[in-house]
Design a protein around this motif. Structure first.
Motif, short mmCIF file in Angstrom:
data_model
loop_
_atom_site.label_atom_id
_atom_site.label_comp_id
_atom_site.label_asym_id
_atom_site.label_seq_id
_atom_site.Cartn_x
_atom_site.Cartn_y
_atom_site.Cartn_z
N GLU A 288 10.97 -55.28 42.77
CA GLU A 288 11.81 -54.61 43.80
C GLU A 288 12.35 -55.62 44.89
N CYS B 48 15.80 -53.03 41.53
CA CYS B 48 14.69 -53.32 40.90
C CYS B 48 14.76 -54.02 39.67
N MET C 49 14.15 -44.92 34.23
CA MET C 49 13.70 -45.93 35.33
C MET C 49 13.72 -44.66 36.53
N TRP D 174 12.54 -44.36 41.27
CA TRP D 174 12.06 -44.73 42.48
C TRP D 174 11.12 -43.63 42.93
N ILE E 100 21.07 -43.19 42.44
CA ILE E 100 20.74 -44.11 41.80
C ILE E 100 21.40 -44.47 40.58
N ARG F 198 22.10 -47.89 37.33
CA ARG F 198 21.41 -48.99 36.64
C ARG F 198 22.59 -49.48 36.18
N LEU G 204 18.90 -48.21 44.25
CA LEU G 204 18.89 -47.27 44.73
C LEU G 204 19.76 -47.44 46.30
N TYR H 65 8.94 -48.30 49.08
CA TYR H 65 9.68 -47.77 47.80
C TYR H 65 9.27 -48.55 46.46
N SER H 66 9.03 -48.15 45.60
CA SER H 66 8.57 -48.71 44.35
C SER H 66 9.44 -48.23 43.18
N CYS H 67 9.72 -48.81 42.16
CA CYS H 67 10.33 -48.58 41.03
C CYS H 67 9.27 -48.26 39.93
N TRP I 294 4.67 -49.91 36.86
CA TRP I 294 5.34 -49.76 38.32
C TRP I 294 5.33 -51.43 38.97
#
Length: 123
Positions: free
Chosen positions: A6, A22, A34, A36, A70, A72, A81, A94-96, A113
């Protein structure tokens, strides 16, 4: 191996915007769902948004719907995001996340993750 990295976090004033990215590697990106998630200090991790490989199905949490988007780019193996109208309560890491098979976008589970990027909304 699968890696999710990220970027784009930082400090922003209330009402401001940020765009998180990400970048994924080690997987057939277009085939993966995918998502978030975020985790605020002292709170449990919560779902933010998710998108299927074809972008045909997208889900948002009620707390960000209408403010976050969101998207891609399968050619770049990247999910984004876009966060607008940020509020102090959006402050979190914030994690994807990614998985090849997800029946319920908001629940997962997600196998892979990233380490996360910190977003701080403060004046």
């Amino acid at each position: 191996q699968v890696q999710l990295v990220e970027s784009g976090g930082g400090l922003v004033q209330p009402g401001g915007s940020l765009r998180l990215s990400c970048a994924a590697s080690g997987l057939s990106f277009s085939r993966y769902v995918m998502a978030w998630f975020r985790q605020a200090p002292g709170k449990e991790r919560e779902f933010v948004a998710a998108i299927r490989g074809s972008s045909a199905s997208i889900a948002y949490s009620d707390s960000v719907k209408g403010r976050f988007t969101i998207s891609r780019d399968n050619a770049k193996n990247t999910v984004y995001l876009q966060m607008n109208s940020l509020k102090p309560e959006d402050t979190a890491v914030y994690s994807c996340a990614a998985d090849a098979v997800v029946y319920a976008l908001r629940v997962g589970p997600y196998t892979y993750w990233g380490k996360g990027t910190l977003v701080t909304v403060s004046s």
